[in-house]
Design a protein around this motif. Structure first.
Motif, mmCIF file in Angstrom:
data_model
loop_
_atom_site.group_PDB
_atom_site.id
_atom_site.type_symbol
_atom_site.label_atom_id
_atom_site.label_comp_id
_atom_site.label_asym_id
_atom_site.label_seq_id
_atom_site.Cartn_x
_atom_site.Cartn_y
_atom_site.Cartn_z
ATOM 1 N N ASN A 220 12.797 4.517 1.205
ATOM 2 C CA ASN A 220 13.615 3.503 0.542
ATOM 3 C C ASN A 220 13.347 2.094 1.070
ATOM 4 O O ASN A 220 13.783 1.111 0.473
ATOM 5 N N SER A 221 12.623 2.022 2.195
ATOM 6 C CA SER A 221 12.390 0.717 2.829
ATOM 7 C C SER A 221 11.023 0.114 2.487
ATOM 8 O O SER A 221 10.681 -0.961 2.987
ATOM 9 N N ILE A 222 10.236 0.780 1.670
ATOM 10 C CA ILE A 222 8.841 0.376 1.447
ATOM 11 C C ILE A 222 8.730 -1.068 0.955
ATOM 12 O O ILE A 222 9.411 -1.481 0.011
ATOM 13 N N GLU A 223 7.856 -1.817 1.636
ATOM 14 C CA GLU A 223 7.532 -3.182 1.249
ATOM 15 C C GLU A 223 6.034 -3.257 0.967
ATOM 16 O O GLU A 223 5.238 -2.607 1.649
ATOM 17 N N LEU A 224 5.645 -4.056 -0.011
ATOM 18 C CA LEU A 224 4.233 -4.213 -0.350
ATOM 19 C C LEU A 224 3.729 -5.583 0.087
ATOM 20 O O LEU A 224 4.431 -6.594 -0.072
ATOM 21 N N HIS A 225 2.520 -5.592 0.654
ATOM 22 C CA HIS A 225 1.936 -6.832 1.175
ATOM 23 C C HIS A 225 0.467 -6.927 0.766
ATOM 24 O O HIS A 225 -0.141 -5.937 0.343
ATOM 25 N N LEU A 226 -0.095 -8.116 0.934
ATOM 26 C CA LEU A 226 -1.514 -8.377 0.695
ATOM 27 C C LEU A 226 -1.956 -7.847 -0.671
ATOM 28 O O LEU A 226 -2.791 -6.951 -0.788
ATOM 29 N N SER A 227 -1.338 -8.450 -1.696
ATOM 30 C CA SER A 227 -1.619 -8.093 -3.101
ATOM 31 C C SER A 227 -1.407 -6.610 -3.370
ATOM 32 O O SER A 227 -2.153 -5.976 -4.126
ATOM 33 N N ASN A 228 -0.376 -6.064 -2.730
ATOM 34 C CA ASN A 228 0.054 -4.660 -2.925
ATOM 35 C C ASN A 228 -0.933 -3.620 -2.398
ATOM 36 O O ASN A 228 -0.804 -2.432 -2.707
ATOM 37 N N HIS A 229 -1.892 -4.053 -1.596
ATOM 38 C CA HIS A 229 -2.843 -3.097 -1.021
ATOM 39 C C HIS A 229 -2.294 -2.454 0.260
ATOM 40 O O HIS A 229 -2.795 -1.405 0.683
ATOM 41 N N ALA A 257 3.726 8.380 6.144
ATOM 42 C CA ALA A 257 2.563 7.522 5.873
ATOM 43 C C ALA A 257 1.595 8.212 4.921
ATOM 44 O O ALA A 257 1.022 7.577 4.031
ATOM 45 N N ASN A 258 1.427 9.521 5.085
ATOM 46 C CA ASN A 258 0.564 10.272 4.166
ATOM 47 C C ASN A 258 1.125 10.279 2.751
ATOM 48 O O ASN A 258 0.373 10.206 1.770
ATOM 49 N N MET A 259 2.446 10.372 2.642
ATOM 50 C CA MET A 259 3.075 10.332 1.321
ATOM 51 C C MET A 259 2.832 8.979 0.662
ATOM 52 O O MET A 259 2.499 8.899 -0.523
ATOM 53 N N ILE A 260 2.975 7.911 1.431
ATOM 54 C CA ILE A 260 2.840 6.560 0.885
ATOM 55 C C ILE A 260 1.419 6.297 0.403
ATOM 56 O O ILE A 260 1.195 5.730 -0.670
ATOM 57 N N LYS A 261 0.426 6.726 1.195
ATOM 58 C CA LYS A 261 -0.961 6.439 0.826
ATOM 59 C C LYS A 261 -1.428 7.239 -0.388
ATOM 60 O O LYS A 261 -2.509 6.998 -0.918
ATOM 61 N N SER A 262 -0.592 8.166 -0.873
ATOM 62 C CA SER A 262 -0.961 8.925 -2.068
ATOM 63 C C SER A 262 -0.857 8.086 -3.336
ATOM 64 O O SER A 262 -1.375 8.461 -4.387
ATOM 65 N N VAL A 263 -0.196 6.932 -3.243
ATOM 66 C CA VAL A 263 -0.008 6.072 -4.415
ATOM 67 C C VAL A 263 -1.283 5.269 -4.691
ATOM 68 O O VAL A 263 -1.813 4.605 -3.792
ATOM 69 N N ILE A 264 -1.757 5.325 -5.919
ATOM 70 C CA ILE A 264 -2.959 4.591 -6.307
ATOM 71 C C ILE A 264 -2.748 3.087 -6.088
ATOM 72 O O ILE A 264 -1.746 2.519 -6.511
ATOM 73 N N GLY A 265 -3.686 2.462 -5.397
ATOM 74 C CA GLY A 265 -3.608 1.025 -5.132
ATOM 75 C C GLY A 265 -3.020 0.680 -3.784
ATOM 76 O O GLY A 265 -3.282 -0.401 -3.258
ATOM 77 N N TRP A 266 -2.233 1.581 -3.207
ATOM 78 C CA TRP A 266 -1.688 1.357 -1.867
ATOM 79 C C TRP A 266 -2.716 1.874 -0.869
ATOM 80 O O TRP A 266 -2.638 3.003 -0.374
ATOM 81 N N ASP A 267 -3.689 1.038 -0.554
ATOM 82 C CA ASP A 267 -4.861 1.479 0.204
ATOM 83 C C ASP A 267 -4.573 1.751 1.673
ATOM 84 O O ASP A 267 -5.198 2.619 2.276
ATOM 85 N N ILE A 268 -3.672 0.979 2.250
ATOM 86 C CA ILE A 268 -3.293 1.184 3.647
ATOM 87 C C ILE A 268 -1.786 1.408 3.710
ATOM 88 O O ILE A 268 -1.007 0.598 3.202
ATOM 89 N N ALA A 269 -1.387 2.506 4.319
ATOM 90 C CA ALA A 269 0.031 2.824 4.473
ATOM 91 C C ALA A 269 0.403 2.803 5.949
ATOM 92 O O ALA A 269 -0.324 3.331 6.791
ATOM 93 N N LEU A 270 1.524 2.168 6.245
ATOM 94 C CA LEU A 270 2.008 2.101 7.620
ATOM 95 C C LEU A 270 3.473 2.527 7.677
ATOM 96 O O LEU A 270 4.262 2.145 6.800
ATOM 97 N N THR A 271 3.813 3.306 8.681
ATOM 98 C CA THR A 271 5.222 3.547 8.989
ATOM 99 C C THR A 271 5.497 2.988 10.375
ATOM 100 O O THR A 271 4.726 3.213 11.317
ATOM 101 N N LEU A 272 6.581 2.249 10.484
ATOM 102 C CA LEU A 272 6.982 1.608 11.733
ATOM 103 C C LEU A 272 8.362 2.115 12.124
ATOM 104 O O LEU A 272 9.319 1.975 11.359
#
Length: 340
Positions: A220-229, A257-272
């Motif tokens: 629920n906290s996901i933020e997109l950065h650097l042109s959504n990549h 993080a693995n779940m997040i990177k499954s989305v097309i266009g989200w090339d790098i996924a990070l969990t903090l």
């Protein structure tokens, strides 16, 4: 030039000359670390060695407690061990001494011989003997070949430990580095330990309710950065406390993080995850490891490492400062990322 057989023979020579051997499981235990250490525990016991395996800075997660031999792991960290009682320390699945303990600076006494066995590309080769093989899928797969070099007869306990480490570190053979050799070895291990399906079930279906709540908060906290990549999911220490999440509930951030990177266009996924005030655990995953080398990003934090497709770090900064640091590193390493 890397020579597996030459280094392997040095390792077995050192083991043959040692009687009291120490093994460890790295902080934030995973099945490759646990499986590798316990597989070696069973082998060394068969050889008549005195062996102690300790569990680093954290308790063993409940879902890994069914791996054969887990009951033999002692709950102490590196600084609570009397190192004068050992002549050899075998260090598995750890790219730096920070992965032995984060409770202080790890220094080896002169009497203690050290062996590091790892598959992380970013390994710092800090031991006296270093068997670092990044082309392998897991540390457990390295051990399989190392045991074959010594002609160790694998029993069901050893096979189970090696199998579950290989299975989990490849994400069920979905992630980077599994080859036909990985499947061939897994097949041989499954023949020795035919109840492998129950072993997988116990590791994957032994969840804590807080892990689901934790996952929901992160997603629920996901933020997109650097042109959504770049997609970042995060949780602060304050939120962890407010939701009464315990340590067993906040261990699956790499899975998120693995779940997040499954989305097309989200090339790098990070969990903090700010698990303590101003101490943030970071997990990095990418769907495009040919373009983005996550080990370089993690290493640039001065507190992490890993593989091209999967890496991690522990950053001693606030949550917002950690986000800023990571985005700055990514932008510096890949200046065209927001123009793609």
């Amino acid at each position: 030039m890397f020579n597996f057989k030459l280094i392997g023979k040095k390792i077995w020579r050192e083991i043959d000359h040692s009687n009291n051997i120490l093994l460890h499981i790295h902080p934030g235990p995973d099945a490759d670390s646990v499986g590798a250490s316990l597989a070696f525990f069973h082998v060394l016991k068969k050889m008549g060695k005195n062996v102690v395996c300790f569990c680093g800075d954290n308790e063993l997660p409940q879902n890994l407690s069914t791996i054969p031999g887990a009951q033999n792991i002692i709950t102490k960290n590196f600084f609570q061990i009397d190192l004068t009682k050992f002549d050899l320390f075998i260090i598995h699945d750890s790219s730096s001494t920070n992965q032995i303990s984060r409770s202080g600076k790890v220094v080896f006494p002169k009497n203690l011989k050290t062996i590091a066995i790892d598959h992380h590309f970013s390994n710092e080769k800090f031991a006296i003997i270093n068997l670092i093989a990044p082309k392998y899928s897991s540390t457990c797969q390295i051990l399989y070949d190392l045991f074959q070099l010594k002609k160790i007869k694998l029993n069901s306990n050893i096979a189970a430990c090696l199998f579950i480490g290989m299975y989990t570190d490849t994400g069920g053979f979905k992630y980077f580095n599994p080859t036909y050799k990985t499947f061939d070895i897994a097949s041989k291990l499954a023949k020795i330990y035919p109840k492998f399906d129950q072993l997988i079930f116990d590791v994957e279906n032994n969840d804590h309710p807080d892990r689901l709540k934790f996952t929901a908060i992160l997603l629920n906290s996901i933020e997109l950065h650097l042109s959504n990549h770049v997609a970042i999911a995060s949780i602060s220490y304050e939120e962890i406390q407010k939701n009464n999440l315990d340590q067993f509930g906040i261990t699956n951030y790499s899975e998120v993080a693995n779940m997040i990177k499954s989305v097309i266009g989200w090339d790098i996924a990070l969990t903090l995850v700010e698990f303590q005030p101003n101490i943030v655990k970071v997990s990095l995953r990418t769907r495009d490891s040919k373009t983005y080398d996550l080990s370089k990003i993690a290493t640039a934090t001065k507190s992490g490492g890993g593989h091209k497709a999967a890496a991690g770090a522990t950053v001693s900064k606030s949550l917002s400062e950690t986000k800023e640091l990571l985005l700055g590193i990514i932008k510096k390493l890949y200046p065209k990322i927001d123009k793609l």
